[in-house]
Scaffold this active site. Structure first.
Site, PDB file in Angstrom:
ATOM      1  N   SER A  90      40.168  35.916  38.630  1.00 45.51           N
ATOM      2  CA  SER A  90      41.222  35.550  39.566  1.00 45.51           C
ATOM      3  C   SER A  90      41.048  34.128  40.105  1.00 45.51           C
ATOM      4  O   SER A  90      40.926  33.205  39.320  1.00 45.51           O
ATOM      5  CB  SER A  90      41.256  36.601  40.673  1.00 45.51           C
ATOM      6  OG  SER A  90      42.546  36.655  41.205  1.00 45.51           O
TER       7      SER A  90
ATOM      8  N   HIS B 166      44.706  44.313  38.303  1.00 42.74           N
ATOM      9  CA  HIS B 166      43.982  43.074  38.562  1.00 42.74           C
ATOM     10  C   HIS B 166      42.535  43.412  38.930  1.00 42.74           C
ATOM     11  O   HIS B 166      42.277  43.914  40.026  1.00 42.74           O
ATOM     12  CB  HIS B 166      44.694  42.405  39.739  1.00 42.74           C
ATOM     13  CG  HIS B 166      44.198  41.043  40.064  1.00 42.74           C
ATOM     14  ND1 HIS B 166      44.390  39.977  39.228  1.00 42.74           N
ATOM     15  CD2 HIS B 166      43.536  40.562  41.152  1.00 42.74           C
ATOM     16  CE1 HIS B 166      43.877  38.895  39.792  1.00 42.74           C
ATOM     17  NE2 HIS B 166      43.353  39.226  40.951  1.00 42.74           N
TER      18      HIS B 166
HETATM   19  C1  GCU Z   1      45.980  36.276  45.170  1.00 42.76           C
HETATM   20  C2  GCU Z   1      46.492  34.963  44.637  1.00 42.76           C
HETATM   21  C3  GCU Z   1      46.063  34.720  43.199  1.00 42.76           C
HETATM   22  C4  GCU Z   1      44.572  34.904  43.061  1.00 42.76           C
HETATM   23  C5  GCU Z   1      44.172  36.246  43.626  1.00 42.76           C
HETATM   24  C6  GCU Z   1      42.662  36.502  43.643  1.00 42.76           C
HETATM   25  O1  GCU Z   1      46.611  37.325  44.530  1.00 42.76           O
HETATM   26  O2  GCU Z   1      47.887  34.959  44.767  1.00 42.76           O
HETATM   27  O3  GCU Z   1      46.416  33.422  42.767  1.00 42.76           O
HETATM   28  O4  GCU Z   1      44.191  34.745  41.728  1.00 42.76           O
HETATM   29  O5  GCU Z   1      44.592  36.343  44.962  1.00 42.76           O
HETATM   30  O6  GCU Z   1      41.879  35.590  43.653  1.00 42.76           O
HETATM   31  O7  GCU Z   1      42.306  37.691  43.682  1.00 42.76           O
END
Ligand code: GCU
Length: 434
Positions: free
Chosen positions: A267, A415
């Protein structure tokens, strides 16, 4: 004025993606076509500068780091792992005239495989030095394993509620809460060391006006840059990863092969591993797990999270220059396929998850595909399917394209960074790092 004054509705409809043309990674600013590795070196330098000026900001080329082993525990994983903890100190580059910058301490955890005492079947583990994965974690090294001895960060942590944090302080209650993302026993069993550090030890993940963390070590340097190009937090985290590699290189006792360290990040920390791999070519491989907007996903698709949205929610991640492209993605001089191509000729793996549409799995796949021409100019295969053909569409769910120097996989689920993702990355990197 812009998206910030309206309710943001992410687009998840392929038919509503604006028409776009990607910048050609092999076409120089002066209009020359790159056809050789020599020409690529110049185009690469030019591309890095575009990312520095328009996306991440610029960090200094110099670093001043030392490292001290503060714990060595050979009893981990039934004696098959040696756990090290290190204090890595980043010193100011030079005395500041405006403030008195102190040094910054980063706590690093390294789980290093240990050759079994008796040879036998387990003898597949060599005596090292071991290739390694290096990745930052979100909430502290103590969240990676329930081990009661791991140092708890003293730096600011995001509030996770009273179960694991007190205000913005980490607590004992956070031990092991992120263990599912760090299957270190399995990784060590496959012959790789795992090195991690808490990202907030390097730079806190909030908009602090760059008063803390790494920026506070180099106020004069930051001030000397045009405001648009001042480094955001992702650039600071990336610089921290280079400092950790300096420390690992200098600490022979760890028995880690510093020339075979792969970056991994999930992420926001996947965005970070991509940029760290771009700026520091000592890293042997790069892995982006669900990195999405500002990472592996093509910005021009504006699918799921957009440039305007990420800059609004996380104003400190990128440089000010990136904010100019809020709702103007087509004007960006670069896109994420070029960020992936900065890894060339080194192996790079991109992982997406089906239920992580916010991070745009198709955009991550397309970036992997369009990074391929750079690998080809260097005489390497880019993204290839198992028949060694250029794939025309995403792999089926829970399958992967891994036969080239770029790997892409799409996993079921949300995710996250899961053991199955790690297994894909290990399988891919076995071909290059061992
Ligand atoms: C949020 C953000 C993302 C990021 C994520 C994370 O969802 O919008 O861009 O990658 O956090 O780091 O878990």
């Amino acid at each position: 004025m812009n998206a910030s004054s309206q309710e943001f509705q992410p687009n998840y409809d392929e038919s509503k993606i604006p028409p776009y043309v990607l910048p050609d990674p092999l076409l120089t600013a002066s209009g020359d076509r790159v056809t050789s590795p020599e020409q690529w070196a110049a185009r690469r330098a030019e591309t890095i500068e575009l990312f520095e000026n328009h996306v991440f900001g610029r960090m200094p080329a110099e670093r001043n780091v030392d490292a001290k082993v503060v714990r060595r525990d050979p009893t981990i994983n039934d004696g098959n792992t040696i756990r090290y903890e290190l204090t890595v100190t980043i010193h100011p580059l030079k005395a500041s005239t405006t403030t008195e910058p102190k040094s910054l301490e980063i706590h690093v955890l390294a789980d290093v495989p240990k050759q079994p005492d008796s040879g036998g079947d387990e003898g597949q583990i060599s005596s090292g030095p071991y290739p390694a994965f290096l990745g930052l974690n979100f909430h502290g090294n103590h969240t990676v394993s329930p081990d009661p001895s791991i140092r708890i960060p003293s730096s600011w942590v995001p509030d996770r509620g009273s179960q694991t944090t007190d205000g913005h302080r980490a607590t004992e209650r956070g031990r092991g809460v992120a263990a599912s993302r760090w299957p270190n026993r399995m990784i060590n069993g496959a012959g790789y060391a795992v090195i991690t550090a808490y990202c907030g030890d390097i730079d806190p993940d909030f908009d602090d006006g760059f008063q803390n963390g790494l920026h506070a070590l180099m106020p004069d340097y930051v001030e000397s840059l045009p405001p648009d190009q001042r480094p955001g937090t992702i650039a600071a985290w990336s610089y921290g990863l280079s400092c950790i590699l300096d420390a690992v290189t200098a600490t022979e006792e760890l028995n880690i092969d510093a020339s075979n360290v792969a970056l991994i990040g999930h992420s926001r920390l996947g965005k970070t591993s991509l940029w760290a791999g771009a700026t520091d070519t000592r890293f042997a491989a790069v892995i982006s797990n669900n990195s999405g907007c500002g990472g592996a996903a093509l910005s021009r698709r504006a699918f799921g999270e957009t440039v305007a949205r990420i800059n609004r929610n996380f104003p400190h991640w990128f440089c000010e220059g990136f904010h100019h492209y809020d709702q103007r993605e087509s004007e960006l001089p670069v896109d994420s396929h070029q960020l992936l191509a900065m890894a060339a000729p080194r192996p790079i793996a991109v992982g997406s998850a089906v239920d992580d549409q916010w991070a745009d799995p198709r955009g991550e796949f397309l970036a992997s595909l369009h990074a391929s021409p750079v690998y080809e100019v260097l005489g390497l295969a880019g993204l290839k399917d198992e028949e060694n053909q250029t794939p025309s569409d995403l792999p089926v769910v829970d399958d992967a394209f891994t036969s080239g120097t770029i790997s892409y996989h799409l996993r079921t689920g949300k995710h996250d960074l899961k053991e199955s993702d790690w297994m894909r990355y290990i399988q891919f990197l076995d071909r290059f790092l061992k």
